[in-house]
Motif scaffolding. Structure first.
Motif, PDB file in Angstrom:
ATOM      1  N   ALA A  99      -3.686 -12.030   3.626  1.00 47.70           N
ATOM      2  CA  ALA A  99      -4.389 -11.876   3.162  1.00 47.70           C
ATOM      3  C   ALA A  99      -6.047 -12.129   3.968  1.00 47.70           C
ATOM      4  O   ALA A  99      -7.136 -12.035   3.687  1.00 47.70           O
ATOM      5  N   ASP A 100      -5.849 -12.469   2.442  1.00 48.26           N
ATOM      6  CA  ASP A 100      -6.882 -14.071   2.191  1.00 48.26           C
ATOM      7  C   ASP A 100      -7.209 -14.977   3.831  1.00 48.26           C
ATOM      8  O   ASP A 100      -8.525 -15.652   4.262  1.00 48.26           O
ATOM      9  N   ALA A 101      -5.979 -15.151   4.804  1.00 47.08           N
ATOM     10  CA  ALA A 101      -5.979 -15.502   6.080  1.00 47.08           C
ATOM     11  C   ALA A 101      -6.873 -15.098   6.913  1.00 47.08           C
ATOM     12  O   ALA A 101      -7.301 -14.936   7.879  1.00 47.08           O
ATOM     13  N   GLY A 102      -6.398 -14.293   7.074  1.00 45.18           N
ATOM     14  CA  GLY A 102      -7.504 -13.317   7.718  1.00 45.18           C
ATOM     15  C   GLY A 102      -6.042 -12.606   8.993  1.00 45.18           C
ATOM     16  O   GLY A 102      -6.621 -11.582   9.352  1.00 45.18           O
ATOM     17  N   GLU A 103      -4.917 -12.698   8.050  1.00 45.10           N
ATOM     18  CA  GLU A 103      -3.904 -12.542   8.810  1.00 45.10           C
ATOM     19  C   GLU A 103      -3.127 -11.113   8.696  1.00 45.10           C
ATOM     20  O   GLU A 103      -0.948 -11.096   9.477  1.00 45.10           O
ATOM     21  N   LEU A 104      -3.305 -10.547   8.040  1.00 45.80           N
ATOM     22  CA  LEU A 104      -2.448  -9.183   7.113  1.00 45.80           C
ATOM     23  C   LEU A 104      -2.298  -7.862   8.350  1.00 45.80           C
ATOM     24  O   LEU A 104      -3.545  -7.294   8.665  1.00 45.80           O
ATOM     25  N   SER A 105      -1.365  -8.042   8.861  1.00 48.01           N
ATOM     26  CA  SER A 105      -1.788  -6.834   9.475  1.00 48.01           C
ATOM     27  C   SER A 105      -1.194  -5.861   9.333  1.00 48.01           C
ATOM     28  O   SER A 105      -0.821  -5.280   8.316  1.00 48.01           O
ATOM     29  N   LEU A 106      -2.149  -4.562   9.931  1.00 45.95           N
ATOM     30  CA  LEU A 106      -1.905  -2.878   9.274  1.00 45.95           C
ATOM     31  C   LEU A 106      -0.916  -1.989  10.523  1.00 45.95           C
ATOM     32  O   LEU A 106      -1.845  -2.311  11.253  1.00 45.95           O
ATOM     33  N   ASP A 107      -0.383  -1.169  10.022  1.00 47.42           N
ATOM     34  CA  ASP A 107       0.649  -0.169  10.901  1.00 47.42           C
ATOM     35  C   ASP A 107      -0.229   0.638  10.197  1.00 47.42           C
ATOM     36  O   ASP A 107       0.156   1.532   9.543  1.00 47.42           O
ATOM     37  N   LEU A 108      -1.691   1.276  11.295  1.00 47.99           N
ATOM     38  CA  LEU A 108      -1.990   2.080  11.246  1.00 47.99           C
ATOM     39  C   LEU A 108      -1.190   3.563  11.257  1.00 47.99           C
ATOM     40  O   LEU A 108      -1.442   3.688  12.524  1.00 47.99           O
ATOM     41  N   LYS A 109      -0.928   4.686  10.287  1.00 47.21           N
ATOM     42  CA  LYS A 109      -0.422   6.154  10.942  1.00 47.21           C
ATOM     43  C   LYS A 109      -1.116   7.432   9.829  1.00 47.21           C
ATOM     44  O   LYS A 109      -1.638   6.751   8.990  1.00 47.21           O
ATOM     45  N   PRO A 110      -0.971   8.474  10.162  1.00 44.67           N
ATOM     46  CA  PRO A 110      -1.071   9.012  10.080  1.00 44.67           C
ATOM     47  C   PRO A 110      -0.391   9.663   8.369  1.00 44.67           C
ATOM     48  O   PRO A 110       0.743   9.957   9.192  1.00 44.67           O
TER      49      PRO A 110
END
Length: 169
Positions: A99-110
């Motif tokens: 997250a600090d490196a801006g490399e944390l991926s998110l898998d957005l779902k409803p």
């Protein structure tokens, strides 16, 4: 500032471009100082959190080796549980670094907030009941779905709940 003294501020003497540059520099310097302080505190917190399960593991292992504790299933389970907790903390640290490196991926779902909260409540109901705590979800089933990463949100909420159950009567 380049030598690490982040308490320095540039005097703002005008309202032109140089004054704006000085204000921007001072804000950047203050933000950087806050970030450094936050990182130091986080490092201290992480060290403390890692030390606790490691102390339990080493204490029990030493006690078994010294013959103070018998090598029972219960003793091994304590060691295994604390090792698992340590692994969980290390994984959290890895996620923080991503997250600090801006490399944390998110898998957005409803996701239905009520369903997500109810699943977490069910997961911790037994543990809470052992401490004579009743967990309740106070969210309407009619709430609309929201876009979020269910895994990450579950991780955040379970971390809060685990800490609450561990550190409060």
């Amino acid at each position: 500032v380049s030598e690490g003294d982040l308490s320095q501020q540039v005097p703002v003497r005008s309202r032109d471009e140089l004054g704006e540059l000085a204000r921007s520099f001072n804000k950047m310097n203050s933000d950087l100082a806050r970030s450094v302080d936050t990182r130091r505190q986080m490092t201290a917190d992480i060290a403390h959190e890692l030390r606790t399960p490691l102390s339990v593991i080493l204490g029990h292992a030493d006690a078994v080796c010294d013959g103070v504790l018998p090598p029972t299933v219960e003793t091994v389970e304590i060691i295994r549980d604390e090792a698992s907790r340590l692994e969980h903390l290390i994984n959290d640290l890895r996620i923080l670094s991503l997250a600090d490196a801006g490399e944390l991926s998110l898998d957005l779902k409803p996701v239905s907030p009520h369903i997500l909260l109810e699943e977490i409540r069910q997961r911790y109901a037994v543990q809470a009941n052992l401490k004579q705590i009743e967990l309740q979800v106070d969210a309407s089933p009619e709430l609309p779905a929201i876009a979020l990463d269910p895994g990450r949100m579950t991780q955040v909420l379970t971390s809060i709940l685990e800490n609450a159950l561990r550190h409060t009567p």
